[in-house]
Design a protein around this motif. Sequence first.
Motif, short mmCIF file in Angstrom:
data_model
loop_
_atom_site.label_atom_id
_atom_site.label_comp_id
_atom_site.label_asym_id
_atom_site.label_seq_id
_atom_site.Cartn_x
_atom_site.Cartn_y
_atom_site.Cartn_z
N SER A 8 95.05 61.55 145.10
CA SER A 8 93.78 60.86 145.30
C SER A 8 93.05 60.71 143.97
O SER A 8 93.33 61.42 143.01
CB SER A 8 92.90 61.63 146.28
N ASP A 9 92.12 59.79 143.97
CA ASP A 9 91.15 59.64 142.88
C ASP A 9 91.78 59.61 141.49
O ASP A 9 91.41 60.37 140.61
CB ASP A 9 90.10 60.76 143.00
N SER A 10 92.72 58.67 141.31
CA SER A 10 93.36 58.48 140.01
C SER A 10 92.52 57.57 139.11
O SER A 10 92.76 57.50 137.91
CB SER A 10 94.78 57.94 140.17
N HIS A 11 91.55 56.89 139.68
CA HIS A 11 90.54 56.11 138.94
C HIS A 11 91.08 55.33 137.75
O HIS A 11 90.66 55.52 136.62
CB HIS A 11 89.38 57.02 138.52
N THR A 79 92.32 58.87 154.88
CA THR A 79 91.15 58.06 154.58
C THR A 79 90.59 58.55 153.26
O THR A 79 90.94 59.64 152.80
CB THR A 79 90.09 58.17 155.71
N HIS A 80 89.70 57.79 152.65
CA HIS A 80 89.13 58.27 151.39
C HIS A 80 88.10 59.37 151.66
O HIS A 80 88.08 60.39 150.99
CB HIS A 80 88.50 57.12 150.61
N GLY A 81 87.27 59.15 152.66
CA GLY A 81 86.31 60.18 153.04
C GLY A 81 84.85 59.79 152.84
O GLY A 81 83.96 60.44 153.39
N HIS A 82 84.60 58.75 152.06
CA HIS A 82 83.21 58.37 151.80
C HIS A 82 82.47 57.90 153.05
O HIS A 82 81.26 58.07 153.14
CB HIS A 82 83.12 57.33 150.68
N HIS A 83 83.17 57.37 154.03
CA HIS A 83 82.52 56.95 155.28
C HIS A 83 82.26 58.13 156.22
O HIS A 83 81.63 57.97 157.25
CB HIS A 83 83.38 55.91 156.02
N TYR A 84 82.80 59.29 155.86
CA TYR A 84 82.67 60.48 156.72
C TYR A 84 81.84 61.59 156.07
O TYR A 84 81.84 62.71 156.56
CB TYR A 84 84.07 61.00 157.10
N VAL A 105 95.20 65.81 158.20
CA VAL A 105 94.22 64.84 157.70
C VAL A 105 94.19 64.94 156.18
O VAL A 105 93.98 66.02 155.62
CB VAL A 105 92.82 65.12 158.28
N CYS A 106 94.40 63.80 155.52
CA CYS A 106 94.34 63.73 154.06
C CYS A 106 93.15 62.88 153.65
O CYS A 106 92.93 61.81 154.22
CB CYS A 106 95.62 63.11 153.50
N ASN A 125 92.66 67.88 150.84
CA ASN A 125 92.12 67.03 149.78
C ASN A 125 92.88 67.44 148.53
O ASN A 125 92.74 68.58 148.07
CB ASN A 125 90.62 67.26 149.60
N PRO A 126 93.72 66.54 147.99
CA PRO A 126 94.55 66.91 146.84
C PRO A 126 93.78 67.07 145.54
O PRO A 126 94.35 67.43 144.52
CB PRO A 126 95.55 65.76 146.75
#
Length: 172
Positions: A8-11, A79-84, A105-106, A125-126
């Motif tokens: 995640s989040d390799s930006h 999911t990314h998670g920002h909506h949660y 859940v990832c 969450n990696p």
Amino acid sequence: MPKILIISDSHGWKMELMNLIERHRDEVDFIIHCGDSELEVGARELEGAKVVRGNCDWGSEFPEEVTVNVSKETVLYATHGHHYNVKMTYVPLSYRAEEVGAQIVCFGHSHVAITFMENGVIYINPGSIRLPRNRKEQTYCLCTIDQSKAVDVTFYSLEGKIVEDLSKKYIL
């Protein structure tokens, strides 16, 4: 025995992301990127990965969420998670996990590497391979599920070294 690479989040990092995926490509059945890749759909660096849209993936055509049957009995939800609101609580995410029938859940967004089990669901969450929070290691993880439903979540540094204190084992 499914094995899943979770990132995640390799930006915007391309070479680092591609090197990481290539390091594990031949040993995994699924590659999940939990958003904020800041790359385009069809990007060479994400070849073979199931990717969700993060809050920094502007104009992206990535889906908001992905559900994958990783085995006959195991559903993975990403999911990314920002909506949660995952930076504050995991409750809304847990409701969505229940709605889709997920056992794993990832998610990303917070850049905080963590795994835990709650109500029979494993949350992963990696962390971030570019901008980690709460620790120095840039992280990702591998999740292996065996026939007895033992789940091994192993975190790695960007360089490929195991991060023992984050890694955990569960039984589904």
